[in-house]
Structures are given as C-alpha cells and as structure tokens.
Design a protein around this motif. Structure first.
Motif, PDB file in Angstrom:
ATOM      1  N   GLU A  11     -14.128  50.454  41.862  1.00 31.72           N
ATOM      2  CA  GLU A  11     -13.795  50.822  40.267  1.00 31.72           C
ATOM      3  C   GLU A  11     -14.053  49.552  39.215  1.00 31.72           C
ATOM      4  N   GLN A  12     -13.109  48.830  39.843  1.00 32.26           N
ATOM      5  CA  GLN A  12     -13.089  47.478  38.912  1.00 32.26           C
ATOM      6  C   GLN A  12     -14.675  46.881  38.848  1.00 32.26           C
ATOM      7  N   ARG A  13     -15.462  47.008  39.835  1.00 30.19           N
ATOM      8  CA  ARG A  13     -16.860  46.553  39.994  1.00 30.19           C
ATOM      9  C   ARG A  13     -17.748  47.371  39.070  1.00 30.19           C
ATOM     10  N   THR A  14     -17.194  48.643  38.950  1.00 29.00           N
ATOM     11  CA  THR A  14     -18.108  49.373  38.117  1.00 29.00           C
ATOM     12  C   THR A  14     -18.007  49.278  36.635  1.00 29.00           C
ATOM     13  N   ALA A  15     -16.589  48.924  36.287  1.00 27.76           N
ATOM     14  CA  ALA A  15     -16.529  48.438  34.831  1.00 27.76           C
ATOM     15  C   ALA A  15     -17.056  46.977  34.487  1.00 27.76           C
ATOM     16  N   VAL A  16     -17.269  46.271  35.573  1.00 34.38           N
ATOM     17  CA  VAL A  16     -17.649  44.967  35.165  1.00 34.38           C
ATOM     18  C   VAL A  16     -19.130  45.073  35.023  1.00 34.38           C
ATOM     19  N   LEU A  17     -19.650  45.954  35.916  1.00 33.53           N
ATOM     20  CA  LEU A  17     -21.228  46.052  35.892  1.00 33.53           C
ATOM     21  C   LEU A  17     -21.636  46.949  34.795  1.00 33.53           C
ATOM     22  N   HIS A  43     -19.297  38.123  33.593  1.00 35.19           N
ATOM     23  CA  HIS A  43     -20.665  38.592  34.247  1.00 35.19           C
ATOM     24  C   HIS A  43     -21.564  38.778  32.840  1.00 35.19           C
ATOM     25  N   LEU A  44     -21.113  39.353  31.901  1.00 37.92           N
ATOM     26  CA  LEU A  44     -22.049  39.388  31.038  1.00 37.92           C
ATOM     27  C   LEU A  44     -22.712  38.146  30.331  1.00 37.92           C
ATOM     28  N   ALA A  46     -22.749  35.345  32.623  1.00 41.75           N
ATOM     29  CA  ALA A  46     -23.844  35.251  33.628  1.00 41.75           C
ATOM     30  C   ALA A  46     -25.048  35.710  33.681  1.00 41.75           C
ATOM     31  N   THR A  47     -25.234  37.236  33.585  1.00 42.27           N
ATOM     32  CA  THR A  47     -26.271  37.994  33.546  1.00 42.27           C
ATOM     33  C   THR A  47     -27.025  37.901  32.135  1.00 42.27           C
ATOM     34  N   ASP A  48     -26.690  36.999  31.217  1.00 47.15           N
ATOM     35  CA  ASP A  48     -27.450  36.595  29.741  1.00 47.15           C
ATOM     36  C   ASP A  48     -27.587  37.964  28.999  1.00 47.15           C
ATOM     37  N   ALA A  49     -26.496  38.877  29.289  1.00 47.12           N
ATOM     38  CA  ALA A  49     -26.481  40.011  28.291  1.00 47.12           C
ATOM     39  C   ALA A  49     -26.022  39.685  26.896  1.00 47.12           C
ATOM     40  N   HIS A  50     -25.125  38.581  27.122  1.00 51.68           N
ATOM     41  CA  HIS A  50     -24.659  38.052  25.734  1.00 51.68           C
ATOM     42  C   HIS A  50     -24.121  36.597  26.028  1.00 51.68           C
ATOM     43  N   PRO A  51     -24.595  35.534  25.271  1.00 52.49           N
ATOM     44  CA  PRO A  51     -24.354  34.564  25.310  1.00 52.49           C
ATOM     45  C   PRO A  51     -22.779  34.307  24.885  1.00 52.49           C
TER      46      PRO A  51
END
Ligand code: ATP
Ligand code: MG
Length: 676
Positions: A11-17, A43-44, A46-51
């Motif tokens: 569940e925590q991973r779902t929230a992170v992803l 994570h956001l 690291a995945t370049d979703a946001h600087p």
C-alpha cells in the motif's frame, strides 16, 4: 530507485508510485504515513516527475520539518523545501511583498501581547498577563478560522467557545488590535498566511510567477489543518491538483484551535480523481501497544465516523504496565526510578518520554527526574521555573522574606497562608478560574504553594526566608543544560514522534479528559489525545495515575474513565490499592487491611469469623493480654476473607508480620483449616 521502494509495503508503494496528482493517505498512527510521503517526494524527483525546486512539503512543527529534510537527504533528495505553513508563507511574502504591496515586508511581531495590551487598554478591558494571553488566544482562533472582528461573536457562539473575557469585548479588542498593527505596519504570524493567500488570490502576476515555480504540494498531519491553512493551500494550488495529503482523523487534537479533519475526510469529494490509500500495518509498536491503541479508539462508540483499526506486525513485546499511586510526588518518583533503571540497563535517555495532558504537570516530573539524576528536555512548554508567573511568585516571596522581621511568625500553616496571600493578587484565587491562560497561571501558582507545603511537611518551622531559598535552589538545580535527555512533553507536542519507552502519567479523570471538556465532542478530542499518547510507544508503555495531588492528601481522584476496559480493574497493590468489591480507593487502615471499603459486603464466612474470635478470646486469656493485642478485628476479618493456607499467605495480610506469624501462625492456619 529500487532503494526508494525497498522497505515499503504494497500500500505504501502504491502511494509512492501514484502519478503526480491528488493522493490521500488515510491511515492510523505508526503506519508509515510520514515515511511514505518522504519516499514519495524522493521518488517524484528521481523519476523526473518534478524537479526538487517545484516541490513544497508542509508539516506541523519546525521539528517535524527538520526531520523530514534529514530523511529526504538520506533518500538522496537534498534541498527539498520542507517547512511549516508559517515559514513557507514568510519566505514567499518576503519575495512577493515588494511587487504586490511595495517596499520591504513589514516586520514580524514575535509576541503579540504588547499590542493586545494596547488594544485592551483602549477598549477598557483587563491588561493583566493572563487576560492578555486569553485575548491573544481568541484572536488566534478567530484568525485561524477566518473570522473577522465583525463576525467573531457569531463564530465563537457557533463553535461553543467559552473565553474568560466577554465575546463582545474580545471582538472590540480584536478590531483595535488589527488597526493598531496595521498603522504600525507590522504582521503577526497569522497575517503571514492571510496575506499570502490574499496576494495569490488577487494578484495575477504574482500568482502566475508562483504557480510556475511550485507545482507539487505535500501535507503531513492534514487532519489538523485550520481553515486559514486550507485557504493558503488552495491559493498555492490555484485550481491545480498536484497535492498529496496524509493524516489520521483519530489524531485530530487541535479542534480547540480551529483545526478540522473535514478536509482530509472529504478529500475524495474535492478530488474525485484522487488515489485514496489506506494503510493498516502498524510498524511502530508491538502488538501489545497496538491492541491497547485499538481499544482506546473502539471506546469512542458506534457513532464514531472514522474508526480505523491498526494491524500489529512487529514481534511481541512486554505488556503495558498500569500503576496507581497514592499521590503525584510518589507517582513521579516511581516513574523516575523506573526510567533511571532503564537508562542504567543501557537504554538511551532520548528514547524515553514522559507525556502529560497539561504543561503544569511537568514540574513534579522535572523535580523527580532531577532527584533521580536523570537528564531531561522539556518540549512544547516552558520549564516550570522559566514561567513568568513562577518567576514573579519567586520575586514576591523573596521581597516579602527580606522585609519580614526576624521575629515574624513561622511554621507550616502560617507559611502556607502567607504564600497564598502573597500570590492572591497575581492570580491565585481560592477557586480555580475557567480554562485558559488564567487557569494555567493558577495551576503554576498552586505549584509554588505545593512547594511551600512540602517544605512545611519536612518540619523545622519554615518561614518565608527558607521558602525563598528553597525556590532559588530548586530553580538552580533544574537549570542543568540537557541535550541527551528524557523527553517531557504534553500529548499535543508529542504528535508524529515516537520513543522506545513511553510513560503516560497523571491519567486521572479531570486531567484526561480535562475537567473543562464538557461537550461530547470535547471529550472525544480528549480520547484522541490518549490514542496519540499510546501510539507514541514502540515497545514499553507505562500508564500511571495518582489518587491525590500532594503527599498525604485526600485520595479523592479517580483514574481516567478512558481506562475502563483497558487497564485491569483493581491493580493489586497492598496499602494503596482499590476495593476488591467496588474498585474504589481504600482510605482507612481497616479498609486497606481487608482490601475492601467498609460499606462493601464482606466475603468472609461468618462461621470462620466466629471460630477465629473464639480462638482469639482463648489465646488472649492464656497470655493475659487484651484481644486486640493478638489481632485487631480488621486483621481477623481479613484472615477470614482471604483464608490463608500457608505462612506466605498469612504474611501477605497487612497487620501480620514475622513476630505475629511466629506466635500465632500455626494456630490460625489450623482454625482456617478446620472450617473449610
Ligand atoms: P504518526 O501517525 O504517528 O505520525 P506515521 O503514520 O507517520 O505515524 P511513521 O512515523 O512514518 O508513521 O512510521 C512509524 C515507524 O514505522 C517509523 O519508525 C518508520 O520508520 C517505521 N516504518 C514505516 N513503514 C515501515 C515499513 N514498511 N517497514 C518498516 N518500518 C516501517
Ligand atoms: Mg507521521
């Protein structure tokens, strides 16, 4: 990247992803909400979703914000802005003020009391420190709930506020305070949020620049958001939805200050596209602690909207310990002794906490820990001897001692009267004032009187001089600088934190729930405070209370009603226990001997009582001593009730020591055996 998802459950991973957009984590204490949002932020990035620069994380306290920055750095995401609402707003205003208003940002009013005093004087209301603090509290509540001077009265009535100053007076003081502050070109803390939201709402240019810069928002402890903070958050978002919130409605403990879990619970209504994630595994506490926490919340009754059950996943730990004490000083010294033993056994002092309901409770623990040589740190409240009213009381006592003639009357009762008289004018009324700053002050002053009482109990006919010296000495002794120490904190200040060993102290009815919690809602907020307290413990949880405030005082207190069904009914503690029949406190020596109130029915077999009396008559005649020298009636009754079968059981009866055991043990056991 792997690393960021390691150490998280599904569940925590779902929230992170979850993709950048509205995310709500609704979960109980210790389920890893704070951990989840730090991982999500990392994570956001690291995945370049946001600087990094686009993210703004807000949490409840400066300490929590600091901790979040440390955790983010450890996850490879340094430089993220993690702030409190106020500090975030201050930073933004500094930047936008020259464009939006012109000139430099007006200076921040660190302490509003001076201006409140000025306003109160103009209105013709009181200007003593306690009234001013109450007025300041009401003004803060009004601003946090977006009430203006003109709407304060209606809002206060609706929210069932019960300030010590008349609401119409509060409203007038509030109005004058605002205008004096504006004329002086100053801002208070709440103005930071008010101006930030107003500028972002009204100034297109500023709003466009701000929204180009910040694109992702994360809020911890969202259950305690105030309407003013919510308005600021909305102004930041400006209709966008990149918002992650986490919270636990069962931990709403700032309703009195205007906070509400409404925004957390209705998140999916505001954002129907939101990912809503529920966490259940409690990674903080042992199953023993988790079971208790679940019971505390279950006690809230069937109508409770947001009951969440925690699931224990850690290995078993020790059972929680409940203990009742005759008085507060004894409770404090026993708690301190336990803590000293834990530290001796190798537990770091900083993984231990003592949590209480009101800051005034810290004094007795500060003293006991000092005596036990245990270092401590007081959080979220001023140390007892640093409180203004305590310093003031010390000055008064010292001056009175200096001007008192050598021949001045001395002795305990005289001293206590003198102290009460001295402290009367600075707030120690005979009856406790209503809740608020006046009451806090009264509690502190009563603390000073209790020091005089202790001095008087110690004998030696103390006078004001001795008291002045005692106060000075205590205040010195408790000033030892401590960094690595046991945490002393109010339940409010403990939120979000955790320790290996937690002592919840002073849990009597009237303290938790606090006496002035009258409405069912207020009582429920008190229950949530207990839930917050219980869930701070990783392994050891110790719950205690005392039946009287002072040593030797009347044992008129009862343990907190929230402990019914949670703590064992009658903790077995010879001499200080409760009635075996009704669980009420035992007061007279006879009651303590029989372990039962004298009104409660005896379980003794009348035949055995008669047999024991016959034996006693015979024995006292043989020895030519009065009957009571053999055994008192109460001891005889206790023997009949407990039916001892061996020496150890006889010795466990108050009134029977080794000498009596030697003289009468065999005969008594024989009498009991015969009437079986
Ligand atoms: P609170 O409601 O009290 O703020 P919380 O939900 O924010 O609690 P955290 O402080 O994030 O909980 O986590 C509680 C403890 O459990 C922390 O010590 C955290 O490191 C640990 N923890 C959280 N999730 C996991 C996990 N998946 N595996 C191991 N430990 C975890
Ligand atoms: Mg947390």
């Amino acid at each position: 990247m792997r690393d960021l998802l390691d150490g998280l459950d599904d569940e925590q991973r779902t929230a992170v992803l979850a993709p950048s957009g509205p995310v709500c984590v609704l979960a109980g204490a210790g389920t890893g909400k704070t951990r989840t949002i730090t991982h999500r932020i990392a994570h956001l990035i690291a995945t370049d979703a946001h600087p990094v620069s686009e993210i703004m994380a807000v949490t409840f306290t400066t300490r929590a914000a600091g901790e979040m920055r440390v955790r983010l750095r450890a996850l490879g995401a340094p430089g993220v802005q993690a702030r409190t609402f106020h500090s975030a707003a201050l930073k933004q205003l500094r930047y936008f003020w020259p464009t939006a208003v012109g000139g430099q940002l007006w200076p921040l009013l660190e302490n509003k009391l001076r201006l409140v005093a000025m306003a109160s004087r103009r209105v013709g209301s009181g200007t003593d420190a306690a009234t001013l603090r109450d007025l300041a509290g009401e003004i803060e509540w009004a601003k946090a709930t977006l009430a203006a001077p003109s709407t304060y009265q209606a809002a206060a009535a609706k929210a069932l506020r019960d300030p010590s100053v008349a609401p119409e007076t509060v409203a007038k003081v509030f109005e004058v305070y605002e205008s004096v502050k504006r004329d002086a070109e100053q801002l208070d803390f709440d103005d930071l949020l008010l101006h930030t939201s107003a500028i972002l709402e009204d100034n297109e240019t500023v709003a466009r620049e701000f929204r180009a810069r910040y694109r992702c928002f994360v809020v911890d402890e969202y259950q305690d958001v105030t309407p003013l903070q919510q308005r600021t958050l909305q102004a930041w978002l400006g209709g966008r939805n990149q918002l992650t919130v986490v919270g636990d409605a069962n931990q709403t403990i700032y309703s009195f200050a205007g906070a509400s879990p409404k925004h957390l619970l209705e998140f999916d209504k505001t954002y129907p596209e939101a990912s809503v994630i529920r966490l259940e595994n409690d990674y903080r506490s042992t199953p023993q602690v988790v079971t208790l926490a679940n019971r505390v919340i279950a006690g809230a009754g069937a109508g409770h909207r947001f009951r969440l059950k925690l699931r224990a996943v850690l290995p078993d730990g020790p059972q929680a310990v409940f203990s009742e004490h005759p008085d507060e000083p004894t409770e404090a010294s026993e708690v301190s002794a336990k803590i000293a033993a834990r530290i001796e056994a190798g537990m770091p002092a900083s993984s231990i906490a003592i949590l209480y309901r009101i800051n005034a409770q810290s004094e007795v623990y500060e003293k006991a820990l000092t005596e036990a040589g245990v270092p401590y740190v007081v959080k979220g409240g001023q140390r007892f001897f640093a409180r203004a009213e305590v310093r003031q009381a010390m000055t008064l006592v010292r001056r009175a001692a200096e001007s008192a003639p050598e021949t001045h009357e001395r002795g305990g009762p005289v001293l206590i009267d003198q102290v009460r008289e001295l402290l009367g004018p600075i707030g120690l009324s005979d009856d406790p004032p209503p809740p608020g700053a006046l009451r806090d002050r009264w509690d502190s002053l009563l603390g000073v009187v209790s020091i005089a009482e202790e001095l008087a109990d110690a004998g030696n006919e103390p006078g004001l001089r001795e008291l002045a010296a005692e106060l000075e000495q205590r205040s010195e002794a408790q000033h030892a600088p401590t960094i690595e120490g046991v945490t002393l904190a109010s339940l409010h200040a403990a939120k979000g934190l955790e320790w290996d060993a937690v002592h919840l102290v002073g849990l009597t009815d009237g303290t938790l729930p606090i006496q002035y919690a009258e409405t069912p809602e207020q009582v429920e907020e008190e229950r949530r405070l207990l839930y917050v307290g219980v869930t701070r413990a990783r392994t050891h949880l110790h719950v205690s209370w005392a039946l009287s405030r002072t040593a030797g005082g009347r044992r008129s207190r009862r343990r907190s009603r929230f402990l019914t069904g949670i703590a064992p009914d009658a903790p077995a503690r010879a001499g200080t226990g409760r009635c075996r029949v009704c669980a009420g406190p035992l007061i007279t020596p006879g009651e303590i001997k029989t372990g039962r109130c004298h009104n409660c029915p005896s379980s003794a077999d009348p035949q055995l009582v008669e047999a024991l009396k016959t034996w006693r008559r015979q024995r006292s005649a043989d020895d030519s001593v009065p009957a009571f020298v053999v055994f008192s009636d109460a001891t005889l009754l206790a023997i009949a009730e407990r039916r001892p079968t061996d020496d150890a059981a006889l010795l466990a009866i108050p009134g029977i020591g080794p000498t009596k055991l030697d003289s009468y043990g065999c005969e008594v056991l024989a009498v009991v055996g015969r009437t079986r």
